[in-house]
Design a protein around this motif. Structure first.
Motif, short mmCIF file in Angstrom:
data_model
loop_
_atom_site.label_atom_id
_atom_site.label_comp_id
_atom_site.label_asym_id
_atom_site.label_seq_id
_atom_site.Cartn_x
_atom_site.Cartn_y
_atom_site.Cartn_z
N LYS A 84 7.73 8.74 3.67
CA LYS A 84 7.33 7.51 3.01
C LYS A 84 8.49 6.52 2.93
CE LYS A 84 5.89 5.63 -1.45
NZ LYS A 84 5.49 5.91 -2.85
N GLU A 85 9.65 7.03 2.52
CA GLU A 85 10.83 6.16 2.40
C GLU A 85 11.25 5.62 3.76
OE1 GLU A 85 12.20 5.08 -0.31
OE2 GLU A 85 10.76 6.23 -1.50
N THR B 41 0.89 7.64 -3.81
CA THR B 41 1.54 8.83 -4.36
C THR B 41 1.53 9.93 -3.29
OG1 THR B 41 0.79 8.31 -6.60
CG2 THR B 41 1.53 10.57 -6.18
N VAL B 42 2.68 10.46 -3.00
CA VAL B 42 2.79 11.47 -1.95
C VAL B 42 3.48 12.70 -2.51
CG1 VAL B 42 2.85 9.77 -0.08
CG2 VAL B 42 4.99 10.54 -1.13
N ALA C 247 0.83 -1.21 0.00
CA ALA C 247 0.00 0.00 0.00
C ALA C 247 0.86 1.25 0.00
CB ALA C 247 -0.91 -0.01 1.23
N LEU C 248 1.92 1.22 0.78
CA LEU C 248 2.78 2.40 0.88
C LEU C 248 3.57 2.61 -0.40
CD1 LEU C 248 3.44 4.60 2.92
CD2 LEU C 248 5.30 3.17 3.79
#
Length: 226
Positions: free
Chosen positions: A162-163, A153-154, A148-149
């Protein structure tokens, strides 16, 4: 005193055969008798299990696992065909020890070899089955979170977060493991309780020597005294 020693030497010479034979006979008897008078043999199955690592408060905690495996609920699940009385008897012959933060040992002893093996294997199988199910459930959650992560899109500002989250999740995924049997001993026969045959043989010899001394020396000592 000299006369007493002479008489003792004479008695020893006269009875030398049975003085030698008595300790030998009692020593042989001591070696042979244990196999006839000790209790019936028992059989023990044992295994060392490495606990899993997937953040479960019971199955991953080696201090809790002994309580878990010996609990009525677990034994009822592992041995559904047995009565409550039979499971109570099983519990009294089941030993679970914590060896370290990651290792436990499980052993089961019974006078019937087949029973020792079947009960032991059922207990180990039930524990590993439950553990595997919990492990797979946790691993699935981690996989889904990673997927999911990765597909999300961020914004540029949130990319670092996120990373970081992805790194932590993948690290968790790499460290996940289910419980496993590290070492399993075949069912071993244990002799009945009692002194080992060699020790009983030595004891028999010593008793024989003591009896010989008593019948040779003590009578002469009392004659000399009176």
């Amino acid at each position: 005193m000299k006369d007493m020693l002479t008489k003792i030497a004479r008695r020893i010479k006269k009875n030398i055969i049975w003085l030698i034979a008595l300790p030998v006979i009692l020593g042989a008897a001591g070696y042979i008798l244990p196999s006839k008078i000790t209790g019936s043999s028992s059989f023990t199955s044992e295994a060392a299990i490495a606990a899993g690592n997937y953040d479960h408060p019971l199955y991953n905690n080696t201090k809790e696992i002994p309580l878990l495996i010996t609990s009525d609920a677990f034994l009822k699940q592992a041995l559904p065909d047995k009565t409550d009385e039979d499971r109570a008897a099983v519990k009294s012959k089941l030993t679970v020890n914590t060896e370290s933060d990651a290792l436990i040992t499980v052993s089961y002893t019974d006078q019937n070899k087949q029973e020792a093996e079947s009960v032991f294997q059922a207990i180990i199988a039930a524990f590993l089955k439950n553990d595997q199910a919990l492990f797979e459930k946790r691993a699935k959650v981690v996989r889904q979170s990673i997927g999911a992560l990765e597909g999300e899109t961020v914004s540029a500002d949130a990319k670092v977060d996120k990373e970081r989250f992805l790194y932590e999740l993948k690290n968790t995924q790499l460290n996940l493991r289910a419980a496993s049997v590290m070492n399993s001993e075949p069912t071993n026969e244990l002799a009945g309780h009692g002194m080992p045959p060699k020790k009983k043989a030595v004891l028999g010899v010593l008793i024989g020597i003591a009896i010989a001394f008593m019948f040779i020396v003590i009578p002469e000592f009392f004659r000399e005294s009176f």
